[in-house]
Scaffold this motif. Sequence first.
Motif, PDB file in Angstrom:
ATOM      1  N   LEU A 130       9.387  -0.267   2.498  1.00  0.00           N
ATOM      2  CA  LEU A 130       8.687  -1.167   3.420  1.00  0.00           C
ATOM      3  C   LEU A 130       9.092  -0.974   4.878  1.00  0.00           C
ATOM      4  O   LEU A 130       8.249  -1.093   5.783  1.00  0.00           O
ATOM      5  N   ALA A 131      10.360  -0.669   5.110  1.00  0.00           N
ATOM      6  CA  ALA A 131      10.828  -0.531   6.495  1.00  0.00           C
ATOM      7  C   ALA A 131      10.188   0.679   7.178  1.00  0.00           C
ATOM      8  O   ALA A 131      10.132   0.757   8.404  1.00  0.00           O
ATOM      9  N   GLN A 132       9.667   1.628   6.357  1.00  0.00           N
ATOM     10  CA  GLN A 132       9.104   2.861   6.945  1.00  0.00           C
ATOM     11  C   GLN A 132       7.604   2.772   7.227  1.00  0.00           C
ATOM     12  O   GLN A 132       7.038   3.651   7.854  1.00  0.00           O
ATOM     13  N   GLY A 133       6.928   1.739   6.718  1.00  0.00           N
ATOM     14  CA  GLY A 133       5.480   1.638   6.951  1.00  0.00           C
ATOM     15  C   GLY A 133       4.795   0.989   5.766  1.00  0.00           C
ATOM     16  O   GLY A 133       5.456   0.513   4.838  1.00  0.00           O
ATOM     17  N   PRO A 134       3.461   0.978   5.790  1.00  0.00           N
ATOM     18  CA  PRO A 134       2.722   0.250   4.748  1.00  0.00           C
ATOM     19  C   PRO A 134       2.866   0.867   3.357  1.00  0.00           C
ATOM     20  O   PRO A 134       2.985   2.077   3.229  1.00  0.00           O
ATOM     21  N   VAL A 135       2.838   0.011   2.334  1.00  0.00           N
ATOM     22  CA  VAL A 135       2.780   0.488   0.946  1.00  0.00           C
ATOM     23  C   VAL A 135       1.466   0.004   0.328  1.00  0.00           C
ATOM     24  O   VAL A 135       0.951  -1.047   0.706  1.00  0.00           O
ATOM     25  N   LEU A 136       0.956   0.783  -0.599  1.00  0.00           N
ATOM     26  CA  LEU A 136      -0.266   0.397  -1.322  1.00  0.00           C
ATOM     27  C   LEU A 136       0.087   0.134  -2.794  1.00  0.00           C
ATOM     28  O   LEU A 136       0.651   1.002  -3.460  1.00  0.00           O
ATOM     29  N   VAL A 137      -0.233  -1.071  -3.261  1.00  0.00           N
ATOM     30  CA  VAL A 137      -0.113  -1.371  -4.690  1.00  0.00           C
ATOM     31  C   VAL A 137      -1.517  -1.665  -5.179  1.00  0.00           C
ATOM     32  O   VAL A 137      -2.210  -2.501  -4.599  1.00  0.00           O
ATOM     33  N   TYR A 138      -1.952  -0.958  -6.240  1.00  0.00           N
ATOM     34  CA  TYR A 138      -3.353  -1.110  -6.616  1.00  0.00           C
ATOM     35  C   TYR A 138      -3.581  -1.084  -8.119  1.00  0.00           C
ATOM     36  O   TYR A 138      -2.789  -0.538  -8.888  1.00  0.00           O
ATOM     37  N   ALA A 139      -4.709  -1.714  -8.493  1.00  0.00           N
ATOM     38  CA  ALA A 139      -5.185  -1.668  -9.879  1.00  0.00           C
ATOM     39  C   ALA A 139      -6.527  -0.953  -9.930  1.00  0.00           C
ATOM     40  O   ALA A 139      -7.036  -0.646 -11.006  1.00  0.00           O
ATOM     41  N   THR A 140      -7.080  -0.720  -8.753  1.00  0.00           N
ATOM     42  CA  THR A 140      -8.372  -0.044  -8.592  1.00  0.00           C
ATOM     43  C   THR A 140      -8.466   1.177  -9.508  1.00  0.00           C
ATOM     44  O   THR A 140      -7.531   1.973  -9.565  1.00  0.00           O
ATOM     45  N   THR A 141      -9.585   1.270 -10.200  1.00  0.00           N
ATOM     46  CA  THR A 141      -9.749   2.429 -11.069  1.00  0.00           C
ATOM     47  C   THR A 141     -11.235   2.783 -11.173  1.00  0.00           C
ATOM     48  O   THR A 141     -12.086   2.022 -10.718  1.00  0.00           O
ATOM     49  N   ASP A 142     -11.532   3.932 -11.801  1.00  0.00           N
ATOM     50  CA  ASP A 142     -12.933   4.356 -11.910  1.00  0.00           C
ATOM     51  C   ASP A 142     -13.626   3.602 -13.049  1.00  0.00           C
ATOM     52  O   ASP A 142     -12.964   2.977 -13.887  1.00  0.00           O
ATOM     53  N   ALA A 143     -14.952   3.695 -13.080  1.00  0.00           N
ATOM     54  CA  ALA A 143     -15.748   2.909 -14.029  1.00  0.00           C
ATOM     55  C   ALA A 143     -15.386   3.211 -15.483  1.00  0.00           C
ATOM     56  O   ALA A 143     -15.329   2.306 -16.318  1.00  0.00           O
ATOM     57  N   ASP A 144     -15.083   4.478 -15.788  1.00  0.00           N
ATOM     58  CA  ASP A 144     -14.745   4.874 -17.164  1.00  0.00           C
ATOM     59  C   ASP A 144     -13.485   4.179 -17.649  1.00  0.00           C
ATOM     60  O   ASP A 144     -13.449   3.584 -18.734  1.00  0.00           O
ATOM     61  N   THR A 145     -12.431   4.282 -16.834  1.00  0.00           N
ATOM     62  CA  THR A 145     -11.151   3.664 -17.207  1.00  0.00           C
ATOM     63  C   THR A 145     -11.317   2.153 -17.288  1.00  0.00           C
ATOM     64  O   THR A 145     -10.801   1.511 -18.213  1.00  0.00           O
ATOM     65  N   LEU A 146     -12.039   1.606 -16.311  1.00  0.00           N
ATOM     66  CA  LEU A 146     -12.252   0.156 -16.306  1.00  0.00           C
ATOM     67  C   LEU A 146     -12.890  -0.290 -17.618  1.00  0.00           C
ATOM     68  O   LEU A 146     -12.454  -1.272 -18.242  1.00  0.00           O
ATOM     69  N   GLN A 147     -13.876   0.466 -18.054  1.00  0.00           N
ATOM     70  CA  GLN A 147     -14.566   0.127 -19.302  1.00  0.00           C
ATOM     71  C   GLN A 147     -13.616   0.152 -20.497  1.00  0.00           C
ATOM     72  O   GLN A 147     -13.654  -0.703 -21.364  1.00  0.00           O
ATOM     73  N   LYS A 148     -12.722   1.147 -20.496  1.00  0.00           N
ATOM     74  CA  LYS A 148     -11.749   1.262 -21.601  1.00  0.00           C
ATOM     75  C   LYS A 148     -10.792   0.065 -21.589  1.00  0.00           C
ATOM     76  O   LYS A 148     -10.474  -0.493 -22.638  1.00  0.00           O
ATOM     77  N   VAL A 149     -10.342  -0.302 -20.399  1.00  0.00           N
ATOM     78  CA  VAL A 149      -9.424  -1.454 -20.293  1.00  0.00           C
ATOM     79  C   VAL A 149     -10.138  -2.714 -20.772  1.00  0.00           C
ATOM     80  O   VAL A 149      -9.586  -3.518 -21.539  1.00  0.00           O
TER      81      VAL A 149
END
Length: 426
Positions: free
Chosen positions: A307-326
Amino acid sequence: MKLACIADDFTGATDLANNLVRSGMRVMQTFGVPTAPLSSAVDAVVVALKSRTIPANEAIAQSLEALQWLQAQGAEQIYFKYCSTFDSTPEGNIGPVTEALMDALHCKFTIATPAFPDNGRTVFKGYLFAGAVLLNESGMQNHPLTPMTDANLVRVMQAQTKRKVGLIDHTTLAKGTQAIADKIKQLEADGVGVAIVDATSNDDLKTLGPALKGMPLVTAGSGVAIGLPGNWGLQSSAQAAALPAPTGHQAIVSGSCSLATQGQVAHYISTGRPSWQFKPLNWTTQDVPAQIKADVEAALAWAKPLLAQGPVLVYATTDADTLQKVQAKFGREQAGEWMESALAQVCLGLQALGVKQWVIAGGETSGACVQALNITQMQIGPQIDPGVPWCFAPQHPAGHLTLKSGNFGTPDFFTKALNVLAETTA
Ligand code: ADP
């Protein structure tokens, strides 16, 4: 406070607030009806409700509660904001809420127009167009909750209103503000309580604005807002969007799986900045909350030294195929709720690590994160991309946030957002 707005959903509230700021007003948006007085002096307040598709009597009760709070803060004019596609059914909620507000305000006449030409919503002879087609040919006829099968707004409004509904059409708009004011008087004399107003351009909305001066209640989409600040002598200025300088660490939290967001996540990762992804397909179906807790702890342990070095990205975003499987594995709603809860827990943990600048992607995700961060009021600042402004939540621990839903924003939105914040507050 000059203008007091009641919006029937959260992202629509920000859209309205953004238009008001761009037209010169300092604006605060609240999530739900606040229990405390307003935390800063502003020109307008937008109370964001989630009342679009709840039963009409509940929408009325919530709107009247918002009205009472706004009146207690000294509101001069009330603005009931709904969707620019006039999302409603014959049961409401636009008509019933409009009438309840009129009764409470002892208001004999108001207007109704969802016109927002910048967004392709225009009204001509009382018919609403979405882009080049009539509303009922735009796909909105198939909306799961509020199917719009008639583009004639006089008819649509009349079906959900006891008061007589009339029309102020484009020929009156073309004659100017005085002609609109005269037409309003004539309609009132004819017993009309609500008039649909034609508007096909921003010029129409700017002509309409002065004719609404002093009207106790205005009902509209977010477009009409661009013509109102002038009634208080306000003009567009960078000052209206001024926010305090940012402090603390930066984080991007993304739970949107919309195509635009997928592109934004990919773009951000391609710049070589650090990212951490939730992979719900790796979860077993036994005791998911415990697996979420372990993942959240792992994400926070990963983020802490970065965090001290700059922004971090935490995500759950995924493509439609994976989303469908989940979704097939856990159920659509349950999967969504668990991801929202996971990202909300990440927000809480990041807040404890000193994050005070937030880029949050996803409409529902934003709702969950804002709730976890206990943000109930935010001041609206400069626009990053159309419809998406920076905001500042003054409550402790104060912080800046931008809530980007669905398909908003250019591919470089995440880095652009953080740059815009640094530049506009420098
Ligand atoms: P948008 O504004 O793009 O519609 P939302 O946040 O409103 O985004 O909706 C996205 C939904 O998808 C949320 O309920 C979120 O929790 C869920 N979600 C995000 N990532 C995943 C994933 N990897 N698997 C399953 N559901 C997910």
